[in-house]
Design a protein around this motif. Structure first.
Motif: not given
Length: 281
Positions: A170-176
């Motif tokens: 979820d964090v990685a998707w948000t960063a992208a």
């Protein structure tokens, strides 16, 4: 082009994987050349994050930067200043900083360092976004062997203290998302999952998934420190982690999943959902 530092770490790796799905080109900053073997990135830069010359080189042709330092990095403030200076000189259009939930907590030195970097962001002329994730759900996987052999989930702080956890995916998707959209300048986003759980509740969630008893146990902090020292962990890292555990013991670290849910467009992943995915094999 998006520059991602700490690219070989689990967070950097996950962010690069998420960016790959957007089709945006990525430049990965690595500590060592051999770390490129596990990344599907053609454009890399290799060296020390405290090398000002490398920062100038890394920013050439870059539109956005995702700054993440190694875990418990003791010179994060110095790296942050170098990154911001290079980004300003290069006219970077988007600067995203990977901070931490509750950086205002002076009792935890690595949190306090991240707050100092956030202050430098405010002084800069850059369009910035700050992400403040809590501890990853993936961290519980480090206990897999211990649970298999002893049936215990052992932590060096109160097993009643409550914590927010977040799925790294979820964090990685948000960063992208914030790296590729233009509407997040000036935002500071706390990234937490939908629950605040005690270690007892985490152990129960693991037990439900593994279909075997798992008990939460508080180990003495002194025992953890001795074990960490015997493993070769640097003394300054042990000291910082011990300070964090003392804070956890008294207060925990709770968060709220509403902001992450808004960014994701769905409810953040729960620990139950993560455990079902992680332990399905």
């Amino acid at each position: 082009m998006i520059l991602v530092t700490g690219a070989a770490g689990k967070t950097g790796h996950a962010v690069i994987d998420a960016l790959a799905r957007t089709g945006r080109p990525v430049r990965a900053w690595l500590r060592r050349h051999e770390q490129a073997q596990n990344l599907k990135v053609a454009d890399t830069i290799v060296g020390d994050l405290e090398d000002a010359g490398l920062w100038r080189e890394a920013c050439v042709g870059v539109d956005a930067i995702y700054l993440i330092c190694p875990n418990m990095y003791t010179r994060e403030i110095e790296v942050g200043k170098l990154a911001l200076q290079a980004a300003e000189r290069a006219g970077i259009g988007r600067f995203v900083y990977h901070s931490v939930l509750h950086p205002q907590t002076e009792e935890m030195p690595h949190h306090w360092q991240k707050l100092r970097v956030e202050e430098e962001l405010f002084r800069s002329c850059l369009p910035f976004t700050v992400l403040q994730p809590c501890a990853y759900m993936q961290n519980v996987l480090a206990y897999r062997e211990q649970i298999a052999t002893t049936g215990q989930f052992s932590v060096p702080y109160s097993i009643q203290a409550r914590f927010a956890l977040v799925d790294l995916a979820d964090v990685a998707w948000t960063a992208a998302k914030v790296l590729t959209e233009s509407c997040h300048a000036g935002a500071i986003y706390e990234l937490a999952g939908p629950e605040n759980l005690s270690s007892e509740e985490i152990a129960q969630a693991l037990a439900n998934q593994l279909r075997r008893p798992v008990s939460a146990v508080q180990m003495p902090l002194e025992s953890w420190e001795k074990s960490a020292s015997a493993s070769g962990m640097p003394g300054e890292t042990i000291e910082a982690l011990a300070a964090m555990f003392r804070y956890y013991d008294r207060i925990g670290l709770i968060g709220n999943g509403n902001v992450l849910g808004w960014l994701l467009g769905r409810r953040p992943t729960s620990l139950f959902e993560f455990a079902a995915r992680a332990f399905s094999s």
